[in-house]
Write an enzyme that holds these catalytic residues in place. Structure first.
Site, PDB file in Angstrom:
ATOM      1  CG  ASN A 295      -1.782   1.196   1.344  1.00 46.07           C
ATOM      2  OD1 ASN A 295      -1.870   1.985   0.406  1.00 46.07           O
ATOM      3  ND2 ASN A 295      -2.446   1.357   2.478  1.00 46.07           N
TER       4      ASN A 295
ATOM      5  CE  LYS B 155      -0.056   3.290   4.693  1.00 49.75           C
ATOM      6  NZ  LYS B 155      -0.194   3.383   6.121  1.00 49.75           N
TER       7      LYS B 155
ATOM      8  CG  HIS C 179      -6.014   1.450   4.923  1.00 52.58           C
ATOM      9  ND1 HIS C 179      -5.630   2.403   5.832  1.00 52.58           N
ATOM     10  CD2 HIS C 179      -4.957   0.606   4.778  1.00 52.58           C
ATOM     11  CE1 HIS C 179      -4.381   2.151   6.211  1.00 52.58           C
ATOM     12  NE2 HIS C 179      -3.949   1.073   5.588  1.00 52.58           N
TER      13      HIS C 179
ATOM     14  CD  GLU D 145      -3.248   5.211   6.611  1.00 49.85           C
ATOM     15  OE1 GLU D 145      -3.254   5.370   5.374  1.00 49.85           O
ATOM     16  OE2 GLU D 145      -2.284   4.738   7.242  1.00 49.85           O
TER      17      GLU D 145
ATOM     18  CD  GLU E  32      -3.531  -3.221   6.959  1.00 47.07           C
ATOM     19  OE1 GLU E  32      -2.387  -3.474   6.584  1.00 47.07           O
ATOM     20  OE2 GLU E  32      -4.114  -2.150   6.694  1.00 47.07           O
TER      21      GLU E  32
ATOM     22  N   GLY F 299       1.970   1.699  10.794  1.00 45.45           N
ATOM     23  CA  GLY F 299       2.920   2.816  10.740  1.00 45.45           C
ATOM     24  C   GLY F 299       3.538   3.184  12.074  1.00 45.45           C
TER      25      GLY F 299
ATOM     26  CB  SER G  54       4.763  -2.115  12.199  1.00 46.66           C
ATOM     27  OG  SER G  54       4.270  -0.811  12.446  1.00 46.66           O
TER      28      SER G  54
HETATM   29  C1  PEP Z   1      -1.002  -0.196   5.943  1.00 43.02           C
HETATM   30  O1  PEP Z   1      -1.190   1.014   5.977  1.00 43.02           O
HETATM   31  O2  PEP Z   1      -1.813  -0.933   5.369  1.00 43.02           O
HETATM   32  C2  PEP Z   1       0.194  -0.741   6.591  1.00 43.02           C
HETATM   33  C3  PEP Z   1       0.260  -2.031   6.805  1.00 43.02           C
HETATM   34  O3  PEP Z   1       1.153   0.166   6.919  1.00 43.02           O
HETATM   35  P1  PEP Z   1       2.591  -0.115   7.618  1.00 43.02           P
HETATM   36  O4  PEP Z   1       3.168  -1.337   6.999  1.00 43.02           O
HETATM   37  O5  PEP Z   1       3.390   1.111   7.321  1.00 43.02           O
HETATM   38  O6  PEP Z   1       2.324  -0.290   9.063  1.00 43.02           O
END
Ligand code: PEP
Length: 258
Positions: A9, A11, A94, A96, A166, A172, A212
């Site tokens: 992703n 973003k 997601h 976000e 997630e 993040g 992460s």
């Molecule tokens: C995400 O935003 O889907 C994600 C997994 O981000 P990160 O790997 O940066 O935690």
């Protein structure tokens, strides 16, 4: 062919030229890796990404879409537009988008139904916040998100659903759940799917983890039982790093008996 999905992703990162440069480095690194790779790139690079990944083992996803078929929705992009461009998948729900754009379970469900109708794979993100985890609400949240999100989705459409677990607090932040917590939560997700469909169907649904993941912890996470892959944000932005992570999810070679 492996059934492990490793997804990126990006973003709101990378211009079209940067995505092109990324793919020039990335595609040779992964051409022989036995895994299903999906890159979620910005809308502005979908055409470039679809064109450059033709005849490769990499699929392309959009990071969002509108739930309506077409019409007066200025600035929005429809599922049919994505499909027509050659896009394979779309990220839906997601955290976000849920938190910054108030996307509800009902809206996520409408997007999933629309995406499936247009033939897109829906990467369906679910997960609890830190508050919810601390208050032992994880299961309750997942039950709500999954039953609402998959409302009216038929069993035979689940082959085009990837459930991406997630935990919001792991995205993040550099913090990941303990190994056992990931494995246990994946089981909870499969139990929810069993109660909605049945056990056989639940086993077949692709369930991945995201939050992460990096080129170090992927070695452990890649081995987790019942986990069908991963969704990676930050660490997917560098092609070499992302290729290393994908390698951790490919099936291990079985040793021949002497
Ligand atoms: C995400 O935003 O889907 C994600 C997994 O981000 P990160 O790997 O940066 O935690």
């Amino acid at each position: 062919m492996s059934n492990k999905y490793v997804m990126a992703n990006f973003k709101m990162n990378k211009t079209d030229a940067e995505v092109e440069e990324y793919l020039n480095t990335f595609l040779p690194l992964v051409e022989n890796i036995n895994a299903k790779i999906i890159l979620g790139v910005p809308f502005t690079s979908l055409k470039t990404a679809v064109t450059k990944t033709q005849n490769s083992n990499v699929m392309i996803a959009a990071q969002n879409m509108n739930e309506n078929e077409k019409g007066a929705y200025t600035g929005e992009v429809s599922a049919d537009m994505l499909k027509n461009l050659g896009v394979d998948a779309v990220i839906v729900g997601h955290s976000e988008r849920r938190s910054n754009y108030n996307e509800t379970d009902e809206l996520v469900n409408k997007k999933i139904l629309r995406g499936l109708k247009s033939g897109l794979i829906c990467i369906f993100c679910v997960g609890e916040t830190m508050y919810e985890r601390k208050n032992q609400m994880t299961e309750q949240v997942l039950v709500r998100q999954i039953t609402e999100g998959l409302k009216s989705v038929y069993a035979n459409e689940l082959k085009n659903i990837i459930v991406a677990y997630e935990p919001v607090w792991a995205i993040g932040t550099g913090v990941t759940p303990m190994d056992v917590e990931i494995v246990e939560t994946v089981k909870v997700i499969r139990n929810i799917l069993t109660s909605m469909y049945d056990e056989e169907i639940s086993k077949e649904v692709v369930v991945t983890y995201g939050g992460s993941i990096n080129e170090i912890n992927c070695k452990e996470i890649g081995k987790f039982e019942g986990l069908d892959g991963a969704l990676i944000g930050g660490a997917s932005l560098m092609p070499e790093k992302f290729a290393k992570i994908i390698n951790a999810f490919k099936p291990k070679a079985t040793r021949k008996k002497a």
